[in-house]
Design a protein around this motif. Structure first.
Motif, PDB file in Angstrom:
ATOM      1  N   ILE A  64       0.828  -1.203   0.000  1.00 56.34           N
ATOM      2  CA  ILE A  64       0.000   0.000   0.000  1.00 56.34           C
ATOM      3  C   ILE A  64       0.865   1.256   0.000  1.00 56.34           C
ATOM      4  O   ILE A  64       0.372   2.353   0.244  1.00 56.34           O
ATOM      5  CB  ILE A  64      -0.975   0.025   1.201  1.00 56.34           C
ATOM      6  CG1 ILE A  64      -0.215  -0.069   2.520  1.00 56.34           C
ATOM      7  CG2 ILE A  64      -2.018  -1.062   1.068  1.00 56.34           C
ATOM      8  CD1 ILE A  64      -1.078   0.155   3.741  1.00 56.34           C
ATOM      9  N   CYS A  66       3.477   2.024   2.029  1.00 55.09           N
ATOM     10  CA  CYS A  66       3.681   2.505   3.395  1.00 55.09           C
ATOM     11  C   CYS A  66       5.162   2.682   3.705  1.00 55.09           C
ATOM     12  O   CYS A  66       5.893   1.697   3.797  1.00 55.09           O
ATOM     13  CB  CYS A  66       3.056   1.534   4.393  1.00 55.09           C
ATOM     14  SG  CYS A  66       3.213   2.093   6.092  1.00 55.09           S
ATOM     15  N   ARG A  79      -3.871   1.408   6.643  1.00 51.65           N
ATOM     16  CA  ARG A  79      -4.509   0.800   5.469  1.00 51.65           C
ATOM     17  C   ARG A  79      -5.903   1.393   5.254  1.00 51.65           C
ATOM     18  O   ARG A  79      -6.292   1.699   4.126  1.00 51.65           O
ATOM     19  CB  ARG A  79      -4.616  -0.715   5.652  1.00 51.65           C
ATOM     20  CG  ARG A  79      -3.377  -1.462   5.318  1.00 51.65           C
ATOM     21  CD  ARG A  79      -3.655  -2.977   5.267  1.00 51.65           C
ATOM     22  NE  ARG A  79      -2.411  -3.699   5.359  1.00 51.65           N
ATOM     23  CZ  ARG A  79      -1.931  -4.256   6.459  1.00 51.65           C
ATOM     24  NH1 ARG A  79      -2.607  -4.211   7.584  1.00 51.65           N
ATOM     25  NH2 ARG A  79      -0.765  -4.873   6.444  1.00 51.65           N
TER      26      ARG A  79
END
Length: 137
Positions: A64, A66, A79
């Motif tokens: 994602i 990150c 998330r």
């Protein structure tokens, strides 16, 4: 009376020592703040100690995008934040309201501002002074 002590020189020396001590305290305070905020063994969001193995210590959730080290709870929240940015989100998480979203957005903005500061020439100079101070001690 062969030796006359210059009062001005003595005062200046005292002031210089005091200034050096204050400067050293400030540098150490900045050093401690950045050591603690960038600790690899705690969650960057909530500060809880995380038990990461050496292999996964720097393995962020790239699925994602990150770039942060989170505990499991903050990772889930991140998330959800990313999903909400994309127009999604879990309606069952009623606490993910506008204030929650704004809190995450501002935290990420703060992280970006801190990263920009860490890349400035002045901060680099500070790091060099800290390294020099360690060598001098």
């Amino acid at each position: 009376m062969a030796e006359i002590i210059s009062l001005n020189a003595k005062l200046q020396l005292s002031q210089d020592k005091r200034d050096a001590l204050i400067r050293k305290r400030k540098i150490l305070a900045v050093q401690k703040v950045f050591q603690c905020t960038r600790c690899a063994q705690k969650c960057e969001k909530c500060g809880v100690h995380t038990e990461l193995s050496p292999e996964t210590r720097n393995d962020h959730d790239h699925s994602i995008g990150c770039p942060y080290r989170f505990c499991e709870s903050c990772q889930d929240e991140y998330r959800d934040f990313v999903n909400r940015l994309k127009g999604g989100g879990d309606p069952a998480c009623y606490w993910h309201n506008d204030a929650w979203f704004e809190s995450w957005r501002r935290w990420i903005d703060y992280q970006a501002a801190t990263d920009r500061y860490l890349k400035t020439p002045e901060f680099f100079q500070l790091i060099q002074e800290l390294k020099q101070n360690r060598l001098d001690e």
